[in-house]
Motif scaffolding. Structure first.
Motif, PDB file in Angstrom:
ATOM      1  N   LEU A 104      -8.435   4.368  -9.446  1.00  0.00           N
ATOM      2  CA  LEU A 104      -7.991   5.013  -8.120  1.00  0.00           C
ATOM      3  C   LEU A 104      -6.741   5.611  -8.017  1.00  0.00           C
ATOM      4  N   ALA A 105      -5.803   4.947  -8.887  1.00  0.00           N
ATOM      5  CA  ALA A 105      -4.468   5.715  -9.022  1.00  0.00           C
ATOM      6  C   ALA A 105      -4.337   6.897  -9.731  1.00  0.00           C
ATOM      7  N   GLY A 106      -5.352   7.007 -10.756  1.00  0.00           N
ATOM      8  CA  GLY A 106      -5.676   8.508 -11.325  1.00  0.00           C
ATOM      9  C   GLY A 106      -6.088   9.306 -10.435  1.00  0.00           C
ATOM     10  N   ALA A 107      -7.332   9.060  -9.526  1.00  0.00           N
ATOM     11  CA  ALA A 107      -7.887   9.872  -8.789  1.00  0.00           C
ATOM     12  C   ALA A 107      -6.682  10.357  -7.555  1.00  0.00           C
ATOM     13  N   GLY A 108      -5.981   9.282  -7.221  1.00  0.00           N
ATOM     14  CA  GLY A 108      -4.977   9.888  -6.079  1.00  0.00           C
ATOM     15  C   GLY A 108      -4.206  10.821  -6.649  1.00  0.00           C
ATOM     16  N   THR A 109      -3.665  10.570  -7.888  1.00  0.00           N
ATOM     17  CA  THR A 109      -2.830  11.323  -8.433  1.00  0.00           C
ATOM     18  C   THR A 109      -3.027  12.693  -8.604  1.00  0.00           C
ATOM     19  N   VAL A 110      -4.077  13.177  -9.006  1.00  0.00           N
ATOM     20  CA  VAL A 110      -4.878  14.353  -9.302  1.00  0.00           C
ATOM     21  C   VAL A 110      -4.995  15.054  -7.929  1.00  0.00           C
TER      22      VAL A 110
ATOM     23  N   LEU B 110       0.793  -1.120   0.078  1.00  0.00           N
ATOM     24  CA  LEU B 110       0.074  -0.049   0.100  1.00  0.00           C
ATOM     25  C   LEU B 110       0.738   1.209   0.076  1.00  0.00           C
ATOM     26  N   ALA B 111       1.997   1.160   0.641  1.00  0.00           N
ATOM     27  CA  ALA B 111       3.054   2.495   0.832  1.00  0.00           C
ATOM     28  C   ALA B 111       3.495   2.633  -0.700  1.00  0.00           C
ATOM     29  N   VAL B 112       3.778   1.645  -1.416  1.00  0.00           N
ATOM     30  CA  VAL B 112       4.384   1.834  -2.583  1.00  0.00           C
ATOM     31  C   VAL B 112       3.279   2.346  -3.589  1.00  0.00           C
ATOM     32  N   ALA B 113       2.225   1.600  -3.667  1.00  0.00           N
ATOM     33  CA  ALA B 113       0.958   2.072  -4.373  1.00  0.00           C
ATOM     34  C   ALA B 113       0.783   3.769  -4.137  1.00  0.00           C
ATOM     35  N   LEU B 114       0.908   4.098  -2.935  1.00  0.00           N
ATOM     36  CA  LEU B 114       0.685   5.582  -2.499  1.00  0.00           C
ATOM     37  C   LEU B 114       1.880   6.367  -3.027  1.00  0.00           C
ATOM     38  N   SER B 115       3.001   5.642  -2.747  1.00  0.00           N
ATOM     39  CA  SER B 115       4.359   6.579  -3.560  1.00  0.00           C
ATOM     40  C   SER B 115       4.079   6.784  -4.880  1.00  0.00           C
ATOM     41  N   GLY B 116       3.671   5.788  -5.706  1.00  0.00           N
ATOM     42  CA  GLY B 116       3.514   6.163  -6.957  1.00  0.00           C
ATOM     43  C   GLY B 116       2.351   6.960  -7.352  1.00  0.00           C
TER      44      GLY B 116
ATOM     45  N   VAL C 266       0.245   3.687 -13.974  1.00  0.00           N
ATOM     46  CA  VAL C 266       0.306   2.528 -14.477  1.00  0.00           C
ATOM     47  C   VAL C 266       0.990   1.504 -13.456  1.00  0.00           C
ATOM     48  N   MET C 267       1.963   1.941 -12.783  1.00  0.00           N
ATOM     49  CA  MET C 267       2.722   1.070 -11.672  1.00  0.00           C
ATOM     50  C   MET C 267       1.978   0.881 -10.301  1.00  0.00           C
ATOM     51  N   ALA C 268       1.233   2.238  -9.890  1.00  0.00           N
ATOM     52  CA  ALA C 268       0.359   1.999  -8.737  1.00  0.00           C
ATOM     53  C   ALA C 268      -0.947   1.115  -8.890  1.00  0.00           C
ATOM     54  N   ALA C 269      -1.309   1.194  -9.997  1.00  0.00           N
ATOM     55  CA  ALA C 269      -2.585   0.178 -10.324  1.00  0.00           C
ATOM     56  C   ALA C 269      -1.830  -1.325 -10.546  1.00  0.00           C
ATOM     57  N   ARG C 270      -0.830  -1.596 -11.175  1.00  0.00           N
ATOM     58  CA  ARG C 270      -0.322  -3.094 -11.109  1.00  0.00           C
ATOM     59  C   ARG C 270       0.029  -3.411  -9.538  1.00  0.00           C
ATOM     60  N   VAL C 271       0.543  -2.513  -8.681  1.00  0.00           N
ATOM     61  CA  VAL C 271       0.463  -2.933  -7.288  1.00  0.00           C
ATOM     62  C   VAL C 271      -0.804  -3.223  -6.647  1.00  0.00           C
ATOM     63  N   LEU C 272      -1.713  -2.590  -6.940  1.00  0.00           N
ATOM     64  CA  LEU C 272      -3.162  -2.688  -6.191  1.00  0.00           C
ATOM     65  C   LEU C 272      -3.604  -4.191  -7.033  1.00  0.00           C
TER      66      LEU C 272
ATOM     67  N   GLU D 286      11.675   0.467  -9.336  1.00  0.00           N
ATOM     68  CA  GLU D 286      10.138  -0.067  -8.608  1.00  0.00           C
ATOM     69  C   GLU D 286       9.140  -0.127  -9.608  1.00  0.00           C
ATOM     70  N   ASP D 287       8.754   0.693 -10.530  1.00  0.00           N
ATOM     71  CA  ASP D 287       7.802   0.604 -11.442  1.00  0.00           C
ATOM     72  C   ASP D 287       8.193  -0.417 -12.256  1.00  0.00           C
ATOM     73  N   MET D 288       9.442  -0.606 -12.888  1.00  0.00           N
ATOM     74  CA  MET D 288       9.669  -1.715 -13.484  1.00  0.00           C
ATOM     75  C   MET D 288       9.577  -2.932 -13.206  1.00  0.00           C
ATOM     76  N   ALA D 289       9.900  -3.307 -11.876  1.00  0.00           N
ATOM     77  CA  ALA D 289       9.623  -4.544 -11.539  1.00  0.00           C
ATOM     78  C   ALA D 289       8.211  -4.873 -11.114  1.00  0.00           C
ATOM     79  N   ASN D 290       7.316  -3.879 -11.041  1.00  0.00           N
ATOM     80  CA  ASN D 290       5.996  -4.165 -10.842  1.00  0.00           C
ATOM     81  C   ASN D 290       5.211  -4.632 -12.292  1.00  0.00           C
ATOM     82  N   MET D 291       5.684  -4.272 -13.455  1.00  0.00           N
ATOM     83  CA  MET D 291       5.594  -4.924 -14.579  1.00  0.00           C
ATOM     84  C   MET D 291       5.848  -6.196 -14.835  1.00  0.00           C
TER      85      MET D 291
END
Length: 395
Positions: free
Chosen positions: A321-327, A92-98, A286-292, A200-205
């Motif tokens: 959710l990732a897009g909404a958190g970003t904005v 969750l911390a990684v998704a939030l950080s994204g 894209v990364m945050a969505a993959r983590v979730l 970190e993003d690359m590993a999540n792909m």
């Protein structure tokens, strides 16, 4: 809606993805902020951050071959330390950080945009955030192809800006440099670490990469080396051409470098900086969505996110959710605070990933991609040192 992710990413696309998010975050947005703490020694801060990031990046590369899942750090920590709750918290911390990282880059990119076109800042953040979220939902190949195109544009802009910086009359503090302030340099290094979070993003792909055991380590190493070389070149050109105080005060630091070196309008470079920011935002959504998505596989409470669209092959709900958190983050917090928060979160996660790899290597030494044991040990020590700097040293 239910379905799996599609393996559509090859080594070049993965490398371009990582390079784009690292370069976009570190140079176009952060060079002035790092210069505020490190002064003329800002290039040293970026290089030091690259070394710290490189050790943890190698640990991620080995883990990606051992546990090839979209959850990334969350699954690595669960497998290595055997603590499901800690894996969930870190995921969750990684998704939030994204989302926070994407918010920082989106806000910085809009700063360049409104310098070119007189637009309301809030409206620009909302519209661009919504458009990038739509692209992320449309498909991973489409998202990363657009990211690769933007990466070519932004690297070209960096090379030209660097040329201008080295062509300019040297600034006074470049010609007579003051000794480094070590606390400021250490704090700047911790902040500059934000620029290298693309691995970190690359590993999540991993679940969308063809032959991940070979492609992920190769892509991570290539992207990190190329990024570090670009940082060394461009940041040196920037502090050579423009006094650190001016860089720190500017919302468009590389446009300022171009103007100093060429005497021409920086509008085109500001436009490239906008493209770089869009690239970074898209990559992080894209990364945050993959983590979730990956967390939804391991934790029933998040199972709603473990769904990929049958046609697009992307996790739609997680992407929204990732897009909404970003904005939301871009509207509420300034760039330097967003970068500080992201760096702190990820440094803690990287320390745990290195510790997890140390333990799992003792239990199961064999792996398709295997590092010497000293690499995760050094990664653990440097991540903890950088974390301490980010928490206790003044920025």
């Amino acid at each position: 809606m239910a379905g799996g992710l599609k393996r559509r990413i090859g080594p070049l696309l993965l490398t371009a993805y990582g390079l784009g998010v690292m370069v976009g975050a570190g140079i176009y947005v952060l060079v002035g902020t790092v210069a505020a703490s490190a002064g003329i020694w800002a290039p040293v801060a970026f290089l030091s951050a690259g070394v710290i990031a490189g050790l943890s990046a190698l640990s991620y590369a080995e883990f990606a071959t051992r546990v090839p899942e979209a959850a990334g750090a969350a699954s690595y920590i669960e497998e290595g330390l055997g603590l499901r709750w800690l894996g969930l918290v870190c995921g969750l911390a990684v998704a939030l950080s994204g989302m926070v990282s994407a918010a920082a880059v989106l806000r910085g990119g809009v700063g360049y945009l409104v310098g070119i076109v007189p637009l309301p800042e809030m409206a620009a953040i909302l519209v661009l955030g919504a458009l990038l979220t739509f692209v992320a939902i449309l498909g991973v190949l489409e998202s990363l192809s657009l990211a690769a195109l933007l990466t070519v544009v932004e690297v070209a802009g960096l090379l030209i800006a660097g040329w201008a910086g080295f062509s300019a009359e040297p600034a006074a503090d470049w010609q007579s440099p003051s000794p480094p302030v070590w606390t400021g340099l250490a704090a700047a290094t911790a902040l500059a670490f934000f620029a290298f979070i693309g691995f970190e993003d690359m590993a999540n792909m991993t679940e969308e990469v063809k032959t991940p055991a070979r492609t992920v380590p190769l892509g991570i190493i290539a992207a990190l080396v190329l990024t570090t070389l670009l940082y060394a070149f461009v940041t040196t050109a920037a502090v050579r051409a423009v006094p650190a105080e001016e860089l720190a005060a500017s919302r468009q630091p590389l446009a300022l470098v171009w103007a100093k070196g060429s005497g021409l309008s920086p509008v085109w470079l500001s436009a490239i900086a906008v493209a770089a920011a869009l690239n970074g935002v898209l990559a992080q959504i894209v990364m945050a969505a993959r983590v979730l998505f990956g967390l939804g596989r391991r934790h029933p409470s998040l199972a709603v996110f473990h769904r990929a669209h049958a046609r697009f092959g992307t996790p739609v709900l997680a992407s929204l959710l990732a897009g909404a958190g970003t904005v939301t983050g871009a509207l509420l917090l300034p760039v330097d605070r967003l970068a500080d928060l992201t760096s702190t979160l990820l440094l803690a996660v990287f320390a745990l990933v290195n510790l997890a790899l140390i333990l799992i290597k003792r239990r199961a030494p064999e792996s398709d991609f295997r590092l010497p044991s000293w690499v995760p040990a050094a990664g653990l020590v440097t991540a903890l040192a950088a974390l301490a700097a980010s928490l206790w040293l003044p920025q």
